[in-house]
Design a protein around this motif. Structure first.
Motif, PDB file in Angstrom:
ATOM      1  N   LEU A   1     -19.273  -5.450 -11.512  1.00  0.00           N
ATOM      2  CA  LEU A   1     -19.266  -4.649 -10.283  1.00  0.00           C
ATOM      3  C   LEU A   1     -20.696  -4.401  -9.802  1.00  0.00           C
ATOM      4  N   ALA A   2     -21.581  -4.046 -10.732  1.00  0.00           N
ATOM      5  CA  ALA A   2     -22.978  -3.808 -10.353  1.00  0.00           C
ATOM      6  C   ALA A   2     -23.617  -5.074  -9.797  1.00  0.00           C
ATOM      7  N   LEU A   3     -23.395  -6.194 -10.482  1.00  0.00           N
ATOM      8  CA  LEU A   3     -23.983  -7.460 -10.032  1.00  0.00           C
ATOM      9  C   LEU A   3     -23.456  -7.850  -8.651  1.00  0.00           C
ATOM     10  N   ALA A   4     -22.157  -7.657  -8.440  1.00  0.00           N
ATOM     11  CA  ALA A   4     -21.579  -8.006  -7.130  1.00  0.00           C
ATOM     12  C   ALA A   4     -22.173  -7.138  -6.030  1.00  0.00           C
ATOM     13  N   GLN A   5     -22.318  -5.845  -6.289  1.00  0.00           N
ATOM     14  CA  GLN A   5     -22.883  -4.942  -5.287  1.00  0.00           C
ATOM     15  C   GLN A   5     -24.347  -5.265  -5.001  1.00  0.00           C
ATOM     16  N   LEU A   6     -25.053  -5.805  -5.990  1.00  0.00           N
ATOM     17  CA  LEU A   6     -26.466  -6.150  -5.814  1.00  0.00           C
ATOM     18  C   LEU A   6     -26.651  -7.552  -5.252  1.00  0.00           C
TER      19      LEU A   6
ATOM     20  N   GLU B   1     -25.700 -10.460  -6.570  1.00  0.00           N
ATOM     21  CA  GLU B   1     -25.875 -11.528  -7.554  1.00  0.00           C
ATOM     22  C   GLU B   1     -24.498 -12.107  -7.879  1.00  0.00           C
ATOM     23  N   ARG B   2     -24.000 -12.905  -6.961  1.00  0.00           N
ATOM     24  CA  ARG B   2     -22.610 -13.335  -6.994  1.00  0.00           C
ATOM     25  C   ARG B   2     -22.278 -14.202  -8.199  1.00  0.00           C
ATOM     26  N   ARG B   3     -23.133 -15.165  -8.481  1.00  0.00           N
ATOM     27  CA  ARG B   3     -22.821 -16.079  -9.581  1.00  0.00           C
ATOM     28  C   ARG B   3     -22.705 -15.333 -10.903  1.00  0.00           C
ATOM     29  N   GLN B   4     -23.672 -14.454 -11.160  1.00  0.00           N
ATOM     30  CA  GLN B   4     -23.625 -13.693 -12.406  1.00  0.00           C
ATOM     31  C   GLN B   4     -22.414 -12.760 -12.428  1.00  0.00           C
ATOM     32  N   ALA B   5     -22.084 -12.179 -11.271  1.00  0.00           N
ATOM     33  CA  ALA B   5     -20.920 -11.293 -11.197  1.00  0.00           C
ATOM     34  C   ALA B   5     -19.639 -12.045 -11.535  1.00  0.00           C
ATOM     35  N   LEU B   6     -19.512 -13.247 -10.980  1.00  0.00           N
ATOM     36  CA  LEU B   6     -18.308 -14.040 -11.252  1.00  0.00           C
ATOM     37  C   LEU B   6     -18.208 -14.410 -12.729  1.00  0.00           C
ATOM     38  N   ALA B   7     -19.346 -14.726 -13.324  1.00  0.00           N
ATOM     39  CA  ALA B   7     -19.332 -15.086 -14.748  1.00  0.00           C
ATOM     40  C   ALA B   7     -18.843 -13.912 -15.590  1.00  0.00           C
ATOM     41  N   CYS B   8     -19.365 -12.712 -15.347  1.00  0.00           N
ATOM     42  CA  CYS B   8     -18.930 -11.527 -16.091  1.00  0.00           C
ATOM     43  C   CYS B   8     -17.462 -11.215 -15.813  1.00  0.00           C
ATOM     44  N   TYR B   9     -17.078 -11.358 -14.550  1.00  0.00           N
ATOM     45  CA  TYR B   9     -15.693 -11.083 -14.171  1.00  0.00           C
ATOM     46  C   TYR B   9     -14.734 -11.987 -14.940  1.00  0.00           C
ATOM     47  N   GLU B  10     -15.026 -13.292 -14.950  1.00  0.00           N
ATOM     48  CA  GLU B  10     -14.139 -14.231 -15.632  1.00  0.00           C
ATOM     49  C   GLU B  10     -14.095 -13.952 -17.125  1.00  0.00           C
ATOM     50  N   GLN B  11     -15.219 -13.553 -17.685  1.00  0.00           N
ATOM     51  CA  GLN B  11     -15.250 -13.213 -19.107  1.00  0.00           C
ATOM     52  C   GLN B  11     -14.346 -12.013 -19.386  1.00  0.00           C
TER      53      GLN B  11
ATOM     54  N   GLN C   1     -23.059   5.169  -6.644  1.00  0.00           N
ATOM     55  CA  GLN C   1     -23.673   4.001  -5.995  1.00  0.00           C
ATOM     56  C   GLN C   1     -25.067   3.707  -6.552  1.00  0.00           C
ATOM     57  N   GLN C   2     -25.252   3.978  -7.842  1.00  0.00           N
ATOM     58  CA  GLN C   2     -26.506   3.689  -8.532  1.00  0.00           C
ATOM     59  C   GLN C   2     -26.363   2.338  -9.251  1.00  0.00           C
ATOM     60  N   PHE C   3     -26.343   1.278  -8.475  1.00  0.00           N
ATOM     61  CA  PHE C   3     -25.937  -0.008  -9.033  1.00  0.00           C
ATOM     62  C   PHE C   3     -27.021  -0.669  -9.882  1.00  0.00           C
ATOM     63  N   SER C   4     -28.277  -0.442  -9.567  1.00  0.00           N
ATOM     64  CA  SER C   4     -29.336  -0.989 -10.410  1.00  0.00           C
ATOM     65  C   SER C   4     -29.281  -0.357 -11.801  1.00  0.00           C
ATOM     66  N   GLU C   5     -29.115   0.978 -11.839  1.00  0.00           N
ATOM     67  CA  GLU C   5     -28.993   1.658 -13.121  1.00  0.00           C
ATOM     68  C   GLU C   5     -27.733   1.211 -13.847  1.00  0.00           C
TER      69      GLU C   5
ATOM     70  N   VAL D   1     -14.377  -5.147  -8.544  1.00  0.00           N
ATOM     71  CA  VAL D   1     -15.155  -6.376  -8.347  1.00  0.00           C
ATOM     72  C   VAL D   1     -14.468  -7.259  -7.314  1.00  0.00           C
ATOM     73  N   ASP D   2     -13.136  -7.393  -7.422  1.00  0.00           N
ATOM     74  CA  ASP D   2     -12.396  -8.192  -6.436  1.00  0.00           C
ATOM     75  C   ASP D   2     -12.566  -7.624  -5.032  1.00  0.00           C
ATOM     76  N   CYS D   3     -12.604  -6.305  -4.928  1.00  0.00           N
ATOM     77  CA  CYS D   3     -12.793  -5.689  -3.608  1.00  0.00           C
ATOM     78  C   CYS D   3     -14.149  -6.068  -3.029  1.00  0.00           C
ATOM     79  N   VAL D   4     -15.192  -5.972  -3.847  1.00  0.00           N
ATOM     80  CA  VAL D   4     -16.532  -6.304  -3.362  1.00  0.00           C
ATOM     81  C   VAL D   4     -16.596  -7.768  -2.941  1.00  0.00           C
ATOM     82  N   LEU D   5     -15.914  -8.650  -3.681  1.00  0.00           N
ATOM     83  CA  LEU D   5     -15.922 -10.082  -3.379  1.00  0.00           C
ATOM     84  C   LEU D   5     -14.866 -10.459  -2.339  1.00  0.00           C
ATOM     85  N   LEU D   6     -14.187  -9.439  -1.779  1.00  0.00           N
ATOM     86  CA  LEU D   6     -13.196  -9.621  -0.705  1.00  0.00           C
ATOM     87  C   LEU D   6     -12.011 -10.473  -1.151  1.00  0.00           C
TER      88      LEU D   6
END
Length: 897
Positions: A41-46, A48-58, A14-18, A77-82
């Protein structure tokens, strides 16, 4: 490959910043697509939804390059975003290829848990833990699952395994990770004790650890323990735990904030405000605290809410301009919170344009900021901009599906599948600060099942919602019954015969009233379509004037309250109050219909205040709306009034609703006898069956010409804040008639309450004054130098009300002015004892003490009350000059109250 294992270990710990920093470096420097899911996954946990979605789609676009482990990361990532369906599809594909993939099993278990399949979740977690027993988060998940099932003993075993696992990995884990998991283990142990009812053991353990734990660590345990207690409906114990923590750390911000949140969840807004004010005393430049104070004040303390919100915005803007330490992201969040708080205040005050502008500013920077999505959507609903509101709710679905679905149901847009309702049901049964269940979600579920004609399921949900809400209320039907009896006693024919000339004859006010959910909003919406009638909504003007009467009676120490004190209003005072009401109504209409000849106040419970209204405004039109009492009962029982925000406590129990209906009927009989032919009765059923005929009757009663446009009431563009916000936007429909038939088997408590014999406490303490305004008249005579006339007025009042503090005090002043100071002192002592807050009274009593040689008593009087000798010294040095202004009579004006 080793670097990916390092990244996954960061995720597990759970060291998401690192993780964000390392995964970004791996992707940018090495170009390994398998780092993208971990970065997402790190971005979603922190957050930062928009950035997480961009990485996920990529990452999704390069699915062919992802191995099984990376696909499990993507599912995370899908779990974090429900997004459970997408997560499950990925995980099932992995498990088909590798049935013993431990992390895939654990994440699939989490999906099953969210879907409410606890047994399947338990099986998958156990398989995962058997395959990789070193995976600490899986043991923690097993503990939480057993706790969700209220299995304290079963939860203890995986907790012990988790403790052993952490001890075995001490050497390989960073200190921050050890601290993180240790905190979770301690919290879970407390949770087990709470579920098992071992509160004494939990509290003894907390007390024993205080000495050897840092303040912030110990406080986090206490605040978490309080949340656990509240989640098990033990709110008083939760408050006690927090207050005990504050005894040890009285300036701890976290304890104060948790205390405020707990109080607010129960509707104890004054307690919440006080806790937040103490927090602000500690950090007065913290904009987040001011924003929270604005939210806590919003429904009860409007002026304070505005001041707090504006202060929060100013502080956040100052940080944006000057602060070098706070991150840009944190400043954006603080500014969003403050602007959102101010937008809510503007919306509450119906400054809709300004509110929309503020919400827009927040959403322009963060389109997924949940409070502003909800706030702006609700604002649109109030204004009748339904499609725009629905669009925002659909956007909210991407961030918080649960809240979005509940809001859509509230707007009467129901889910088409039972799976969505099942998810809401699981969420509604999840403990929170509110208690074991979340009443608001159960109310929404009740509406949804009712719409699907699953009436038994609907009633079960409504009952759960009402039982949960009722735990935070202190409604007393016996007290209400006695209050209604006092109203009937106070507002008698004799009152109006012996107080001629009271009030103002203006025909401007129109009062639409009746039991809540009887159709008052519909009636107001119809008549407000007329060009000469302004619909002002549910106003607090009459209750505010009643509160003013009570404040005045306390101020003068009469020992009386409304309605008992109504006979003390002189014509001049009643006219002043009435004219103030008329001015306020005109001011409300000025912007939209300045030429309106009538202004409507549709506060339903004004049916209790008809006597007061007719005393002040004998020319007011009163429209009483009725409905089948069984439909009124069911509609109230299925409505979430959020009673912690107001006075609808009766609506959460069918027996109480029945008694309230009976009280309403008896009161209305009384008013009709008192004001024959002056109150128009109309029923909801009449309006539904004959809209035009009913509208013609209503307008004729008010005294305006017919206008056909009133029939298009659902097209009227005006704000509506009541529980009927969506209904008034619809054309007339008949489906709400006889709705009670679907629930007939559940109505026995309603029948008992309605038919119970009406009994109330004997009314033996209500005195009747021979004439109104004796105190005010006496004060005028006193200031005019007519001491004998003043004394006579005061003694007339004391003949009927011997304990009237102000009159005792004023007789004492008269005696002092006549030189009979020794006779004055007992009267003034009696007055000050009853009203110790009256500073001038104490000053003049001190002067009287000095005059008769009791200077020491005078000094003690001020030492005891004021905590300093300043007042006593002033009294010692001022001579007693009878007949001048040395003795200050009450200079207050009743209108100020």
């Amino acid at each position: 490959m080793p670097y990916l294992n390092i990244l996954r270990r960061l995720a597990e710990n759970q060291q998401f910043s690192e993780l964000r920093a390392e995964a970004l470096a791996c992707w940018e420097e090495g170009g390994d697509v398998r780092a993208l899911p971990l970065l997402a996954l790190a971005l979603a946990q922190l957050g930062e939804r928009r950035q997480a979605l961009a990485c996920y789609e990529q990452g999704r676009k390069k699915m062919a390059e992802l191995d099984l482990a990376a696909r499990v990361d993507l599912a995370g990532v899908d779990c974090v975003l429900l997004r459970l369906r997408q997560a499950e599809a990925l995980l099932q594909g992995v498990l088909q290829a590798e049935p013993d993939h431990a992390l895939a099993l654990a994440r699939l278990a989490w999906c099953r848990l969210q879907q409410g399949d606890l047994e399947a979740a338990l099986r998958f977690y156990r398989r995962s833990s058997a395959l990789e027993p070193w995976r600490l988060p899986v043991w923690l998940a097993l503990v939480r699952l057993h706790l969700q099932k209220e299995e304290a003993e079963a939860a203890q075993a995986p907790l012990e395994r988790a403790i052993t696992c952490l001890e075995e990995r001490q050497e390989e884990l960073p200190g921050s990770v050890i601290d993180l998991f240790t905190a979770q283990l301690r919290s879970l142990q407390l949770h087990i004790w709470v579920v098992d009812g071992q509160l004494a053991r939990a509290e003894e353990w907390l007390a024993s650890r205080r000495a050897d734990l840092p303040e912030d660590v110990w406080v986090s345990l206490v605040t978490g323990y309080a949340v656990l207690l509240a989640g098990h409906d033990q709110h008083s114990q939760a408050e006690e735990a927090l207050r005990n923590g504050l005894k040890h750390y009285p300036v701890n911000l976290a304890l104060l904030l948790q205390l405020a949140e707990l109080a607010q969840a129960q509707g104890h807004f004054l307690q919440a405000v006080r806790a937040l004010q103490r927090a602000i005393d500690l950090e007065s430049e913290n904009p987040a605290l001011w924003s929270r104070l604005a939210g806590a004040s919003l429904h009860r303390f409007d002026r304070q809410a505005r001041r707090a919100a504006e202060k929060g915005v100013a502080l956040a803007q100052a940080l944006a301009g000057d602060d070098k330490e706070t991150s840009a992201r944190d400043i954006r969040l603080l500014l969003a919170q403050a602007r959102n708080a101010l937008a809510l205040v503007e919306g509450q005050e119906e400054n809709f344009g300004r509110a929309e502008e503020l919400f827009g500013q927040v959403l322009a920077e963060n389109p997924f900021f949940v409070p502003s999505l909800q706030g702006l959507a609700q604002l649109y609903m109030q204004q009748g901009r339904i499609d725009e509101a629905l669009g925002l709710y659909e956007q909210l679905k991407r961030v918080d599906p649960l809240q979005a679905q509940a809001a859509l149901i509230n707007a009467r847009h129901f889910p088409g599948d039972e799976e969505s309702l099942a998810k809401m049901g699981r969420a509604a049964a999840r403990p929170s600060l509110e208690g074991r269940v979340r009443s608001g979600l159960f109310f929404q579920l009740a509406a949804a099942w009712d719409k699907r004609q699953e009436y038994d399921k609907a009633f079960v949900c409504a009952r759960k919602a009402n039982e949960a809400s009722g735990r935070h209320l202190s409604y007393d039907p016996k007290k209400h019954r006695t209050s209604c009896a006092r109203l009937r006693h106070a507002f008698s024919p004799e009152l109006y015969q012996h107080r001629p000339g009271s009030g103002d004859p203006s025909s401007l006010p129109v009062y639409v009233l009746g039991m809540p959910r009887s159709g008052t909003t519909l009636v107001e919406q119809i008549i407000a379509g007329h060009s000469e009638i302004f619909g002002a909504g549910e106003l607090g003007i009459i209750p505010q004037r009643i509160a003013g009467l009570n404040r005045w009676e306390r101020h003068v120490g009469s020992g009386r309250r409304y309605p008992d004190c109504i006979d003390d209003l002189s014509p001049a005072i009643s006219q002043g109050i009435a004219q103030g009401i008329i001015s306020e109504l005109k001011e409300l209409a000025a912007q939209e219909k300045p030429a309106a000849s009538h202004v409507v106040d549709k506060l339903p419970h004004n049916f209790e205040n008809i006597g007061f209204i007719k005393f002040l405004l004998p020319g007011a039109k009163i429209i009483s709306v009725g409905r089948d009492p069984r439909d009124i009962a069911i509609s109230n029982y299925f409505t979430d009034y959020q009673a912690k925000h107001g006075g609808m406590g009766f609506a959460y129990d069918l027996n109480d609703i029945g008694q309230q209906l009976a009280d309403h009927n008896l009161l209305m009989q009384h008013w009709h006898k008192l004001f024959p032919g002056q109150i128009m009765e109309i029923s909801y059923e009449e309006v539904v069956d004959d809209l035009e005929g009913s509208a013609r009757r209503l307008l004729a009663y008010i005294g305006v010409e017919w206008q056909g446009q009133v029939l298009k009431f659902n097209e009227l563009k005006r704000p509506v804040k009541t529980a009927s916000v969506w209904q008034v936007r619809q054309p007339i429909y008949k489906s709400a008639k006889a709705r009670w038939r679907h629930y007939r088997e559940y109505l026995a408590p309603l029948t008992r309450g309605t038919n119970a014999k009406i009994r109330w406490q004997p009314i033996a303490d209500m005195l009747t004054l021979p004439e109104p305004g004796l105190l005010q008249a006496g004060v005028e005579l006193y200031h005019g130098g007519d001491l004998d006339g003043a004394e006579l007025k005061f003694k007339k009042m004391l003949h009927h009300n011997p304990d009237h503090a102000a009159c005792n005090y004023m007789v004492g002043l008269v005696y002092c002015s006549k030189g009979h100071v020794a006779d004055a002192v007992p009267l003034m002592e009696k007055a000050v004892a009853k009203c110790p807050w009256q500073k001038e009274w104490r000053q003049n009593l001190a002067k009287a003490y000095n005059e008769i040689g009791k200077g020491e008593v005078a000094a003690k009087l001020f030492t005891r009350r004021a905590g300093s000798g300043r007042g006593a010294a002033a009294a010692d040095n001022e001579p007693l000059a009878h007949g001048d202004n040395s003795y200050l009579a009450p200079g207050d004006n009743f209108a100020d109250y």
